[in-house]
Design an enzyme around this catalytic site. Structure first.
Site, PDB file in Angstrom:
ATOM      1  N   GLU A  87      14.901  36.472   9.728  1.00  0.00           N
ATOM      2  CA  GLU A  87      14.590  37.039  11.058  1.00  0.00           C
ATOM      3  C   GLU A  87      15.142  36.275  12.262  1.00  0.00           C
ATOM      4  O   GLU A  87      14.430  36.036  13.232  1.00  0.00           O
ATOM      5  CB  GLU A  87      13.054  37.131  11.220  1.00  0.00           C
ATOM      6  N   HIS A 132      12.718  30.684  12.778  1.00  0.00           N
ATOM      7  CA  HIS A 132      11.361  30.193  12.482  1.00  0.00           C
ATOM      8  C   HIS A 132      11.296  28.664  12.496  1.00  0.00           C
ATOM      9  O   HIS A 132      10.678  28.053  11.631  1.00  0.00           O
ATOM     10  CB  HIS A 132      10.890  30.715  11.119  1.00  0.00           C
ATOM     11  N   ASP A 184       6.890  26.378   9.137  1.00  0.00           N
ATOM     12  CA  ASP A 184       7.386  27.484   9.956  1.00  0.00           C
ATOM     13  C   ASP A 184       7.368  27.002  11.398  1.00  0.00           C
ATOM     14  O   ASP A 184       7.109  25.821  11.649  1.00  0.00           O
ATOM     15  CB  ASP A 184       6.584  28.771   9.726  1.00  0.00           C
TER      16      ASP A 184
END
Ligand SMILES: *[C@@H]1O[C@H](CO)[C@@H](O)[C@H](O)[C@H]1NC(C)=O
Ligand SMILES: *[C@@H]1O[C@H](CO)[C@@H](O)[C@H](O)[C@H]1NC(C)=O
Length: 611
Positions: A337, A266, A213
Site C-alpha cells: 500500500e 507503512h 508497522d
C-alpha cells in the site's frame, strides 16, 4: 492423569461399546482407510521407538502426555446421511493392544525450509506394533499430530483407536500459514507460543510475523538501540533472545517463522529514530476526509523516502541484523500500500521528479526496487516475498520486479492470482475477500460521524440506481452507509465456510496453478491483541489448514464443506480443551445434533459441480 482438558468431554464420559464412533481428524488426511476387526487398545506403557533426534524425541513426549491428559471423546459425531468415516457394525473385542509405535525417518537432517518433504504414513494394524514412516522429522511431527486426533477415550480412563487404520498423507501445498501483526498492537510471547501450538496441531507450517508497522517498532535492533523508543513500552519489545526462542519453539513443532519488515510503505516508528529524514510524510494529516490529499490509508502516515540516500544505509543495517536473527530462507520485505500522496512531502523526491520531467511514480518505485533488492538478497538461498502491490498497484507499481520474488496477493480474489501467475511469479494467496481474519469488526478510526445516526439512513437514490446497474462498482459507496459495512473496509466477517470454500487456483491454467505455493490467513491487528487473537484466528485458520493440506473436495471432486462442519466443530472443542480460546461456531445443540442446523435439508446443496 485426570482428564482436565475437555470440560465438555467429562459430560459424555461413557461410549456405549456398540456405538460406532467417528474420529474425524482435521485436516482430513489425503488417504485414510479403516480396518474392521474392532478397536485397538493403547497399552498404558505405550513405547515409542524412534531414531535419536531431539526434536522428534520431545514431540513424542508431548504427544504421549497429550493423549493421556486429553482422554478425548469425539464431540461432533457425524450420523447418516453423511457417515464419516463409515464404521461397520462389528463386535468390539479389544483383542488388539498397541504396545509400540516404531518410527522410521529416512533423512534426519533435512532442515525446516520451504518445500521440505512433510509426507508420512501411519499404520496401526492388528499386531502390537504400529509404524510411522516419513522422509523427514517434519513429516513425523505431522504423523504425531494425526495420532493425537485418532486416539480416543474408552470411557474408562483407558485409550483406544477405533479400528486398525492406515493413513498416507502429505500436503497439497508447501506454504500454509497465518500472519500475525505485532506492529498495530503488541502480542506477548505467550500468545505467540499458543498460536504456534495451534498451527502445529492443524498442520499449518508458517507463522508470517508482520513485526512492525507505522504505529510501533517492537524489535530490538542493536545497531540502532533508539528504534525501540517507538515500541509501545519498554516491556513490549522482542529482544534477539525472544525472537530466537520463538523460532526454536516453532521449529520444534514444524512451523517456519517468516519475518516481515514492511518497507517502504507503512514505515514511521523506529525508522524516524535513526534519522527523521528517512521518513516521508510522518507528520502529515492522513486525510481520509479529503481523499485527494491523503498520505496514508490509515493513521499514522509514514513511508521510507526512496530518494534520500541515507535511507538505504538504514535499510541495510536494519535488514542485515534482522535477517541474521531469523533462520528461514524466506524474508518478507513488504511493499504494501505505497501512497503517492505521501511523497509530496519529500523535497528529495520532488527535486528528483523536477530534474527529469519524464520521470513517473513507476520510475520511483523501480528506483527503490533497484536499490533495495540487492540489499535484501543478502545470501545465496534467500527468497524474498512482497505484497502484490509492487506489481499490481494502480498508482505506483514498479516496472520490472525480479521474477524470483514471491508475490503475496490480497486484492481482487482469483483475478490477481491469475495476473501474477501468468506473469510467472510464485504466489501466496491471501485474498482479503476470503482469508482476512480482521474483517467485519466495524470501523476503528475515531471522530467518525457515520455512526451518529438514529435511524437507518435511506439509500441515496443515485447509489441505489448505480448499485442496480452494477453491484460491484457501487458496493463501496453503499458500504460506507450506516447499514453497509459498518466502517470495516473488507466486511463482511469471513466465516470458516468462506475460507474453506475458496478454490485458490480457480481460473488458472495448469502451468499457472503450479506457481501457487499455498496461502495465508492474515490477522491485521488494529483491533486485536492478546485478548482477542485466539478467537479471531481459531478455529477459522483450521479451515484454511484443511483447504491447503487436503483440499475442500472429496475423492469425486465434490465440495465436502458439509462434512467439514462436524470436523471443525469437533476441532474447536479440542482447541478449547487445549487452552486456545477458539470461537464457538454454532450453538452446542448443533454440535450434538449433526445437520439439525443445516440451512438446506438437501445434503448436496454445497457439493457440486466437481472441478
Ligand atoms: C501532491 O501533489 C499533486 C500535484 O501538485 C497534487 O495533485 C496532489 O493532490 C498532492 N497530494 C497531496 C497528498 O498533497
Ligand atoms: C474478475 O474477473 C472476472 C472474470 O473476468 C470479472 O467478471 C470480474 O469483474 C473481475 N473482478 C474484479 C474484482 O476485478
Amino acid at each position: 492423569m485426570k482428564a482436565i482438558v475437555a470440560s465438555i468431554a467429562a459430560a459424555i464420559a461413557f461410549i456405549p461399546a456398540s456405538l460406532a464412533v467417528a474420529v474425524n481428524p482435521l485436516p482430513a488426511p489425503r488417504e485414510i482407510s479403516w480396518g474392521h476387526s474392532g478397536s485397538v487398545k493403547i497399552d498404558r506403557d505405550l513405547e515409542f521407538i524412534a531414531p535419536a533426534n531431539t526434536i522428534l524425541t520431545n514431540a513424542i513426549k508431548r504427544t504421549n502426555k497429550m493423549i493421556w491428559k486429553e482422554q478425548w471423546v469425539p464431540q461432533a459425531v457425524e450420523k447418516k446421511p453423511v457417515d464419516y468415516p463409515p464404521f461397520p457394525d462389528v463386535k468390539r473385542s479389544e483383542s488388539i493392544t498397541l504396545k509400540k509405535i516404531k518410527f522410521s525417518v529416512s533423512d534426519l537432517h533435512a532442515d525446516l525450509q520451504a518445500g521440505v518433504d512433510e509426507s508420512y504414513t501411519l499404520e496401526i494394524g492388528t499386531g502390537s506394533t504400529g509404524t510411522i514412516k516419513s522422509k523427514t522429522v517434519w513429516g513425523a511431527l505431522h504423523a504425531l499430530a494425526t495420532l493425537e486426533q485418532i486416539v480416543i477415550s474408552d470411557g474408562h480412563k483407558g485409550l483406544i483407536i477405533e479400528e486398525p487404520v492406515t493413513i498416507k498423507d502429505e500436503p497439497l501445498y508447501p506454504h500454509r500459514g497465518v500472519m500475525l501483526d505485532t506492529g498495530r498492537n503488541f502480542l506477548s510471547l505467550k500468545s505467540i507460543y499458543r498460536q504456534i501450538d495451534a498451527l502445529a496441531w492443524s498442520k499449518l507450517n508458517v507463522l508470517h510475523w508482520h513485526i512492525d508497522d507505522a504505529q510501533s517498532w517492537p524489535l530490538e535492533i542493536k545497531a540502532h538501540p533508539k528504534m525501540t523508543k517507538d515500541a509501545y513500552s519498554s516491556k513490549e519489545i522482542y529482544t534477539h533472545t525472544d525472537v530466537k526462542n520463538v523460532i526454536a519453539y516453532a521449529k520444534a513443532r514444524g512451523v517456519r517463522v517468516i519475518p516481515e519488515i514492511d518497507m517502504p510503505g507503512h514505515s514511521a516508528s523506529g525508522w524516524r529514530q535513526i534519522d527523521p529524514k528517512i521518513v516521508a510524510c510522518g507528520n502529515s494529516w492522513w486525510s481520509n476526509d479529503n481523499w485527494p490529499a491523503h498520505t496514508a490509508v490509515e493513521p499514522n502516515p509514514g513511508q521510507l523516502d526512496i530518494i534520500y540516500p541515507k535511507t538505504y544505509d538504514a535499510i541495510k543495517s536494519v535488514y542485515d541484523e534482522a535477517s541474521s536473527i531469523f533462520a528461514d530462507n524466506y524474508f518478507h520485505v513488504g511493499f504494501d500500500e505505497l501512497q503517492v500522496g505521501c511523497y509530496n512531502d519529500s523535497s528529495y523526491i520532488q527535486d528528483w521528479f523536477k530534474a527529469d520531467p519524464s520521470r513517473t511514480y513507476q520510475d520511483l518505485a523501480q528506483y527503490y526496487i533497484d536499490k533495495a533488492v540487492p540489499i535484501f538478497q543478502n545470501k545465496k538461498d534467500r527468497r524474498l516475498i512482497m505484497w502484490e502491490d509492487v506489481v499490481t498497484s494502480a498508482d505506483i507499481p514498479a516496472k520490472n520486479v525480479p521474477k524470483n520474488i514471491i508475490m503475496q496477493t490480497w486484492n481482487n480474489g482469483p483475478n490477481n492470482t491469475k495476473v501474477l501467475t501468468a506473469k510467472g511469479y510464485d504466489v501466496i494467496v491471501s485474498s482479503s475477500d476470503f482469508f482476512y481474519l480482521d474483517c467485519g469488526f466495524g470501523g476503528w478510526v475515531g471522530n467518525d460521524p457515520r455512526y451518529n445516526v438514529d435511524y437507518s439512513p435511506p439509500l441515496d437514490a443515485s447509489i441505489s440506481d448505480a448499485f442496480a446497474a452494477d453491484p460491484t462498482t457501487a458496493y463501496s459507496a453503499v458500504s460506507f452507509n450506516y447499514g453497509g459495512n459498518g466502517g470495516s473496509w473488507c466486511a463482511p466477517y469471513k466465516t470458516w465456510q468462506r475460507i474453506y470454500d475458496y478454490d485458490i487456483t480457480i481460473g488458472l491454467t495448469k502451468a499457472e496453478a503450479k506457481h501457487v505455493l499455498g496461502g495465508e490467513a492474515p490477522l491485521w491487528a488494529e483491533q486485536s491483541d492478546d485478548t482477542t487473537v485466539d478467537s479471531k484466528v481459531w478455529p477459522r485458520a483450521a479451515a484454511l489448514a484443511e483447504l491447503l493440506w487436503s483440499g475442500n473436495r472429496d475423492s469425486k471432486g465434490l465440495k465436502r464443506t458439509t462434512q467439514m462442519t462436524s470436523r471443525i466443530l469437533n476441532y474447536r472443542e479440542r482447541l478449547v480443551g487445549r487452552g486456545v480460546g477458539a470461537s464457538p461456531l454454532m450453538p452446542r445443540y448443533c454440535l450434538n445434533n449433526p445437520h439439525a442446523c443445516d440451512l438446506y435439508l438437501d445434503q448436496t446443496a454445497v457439493t457440486g459441480p466437481a472441478l
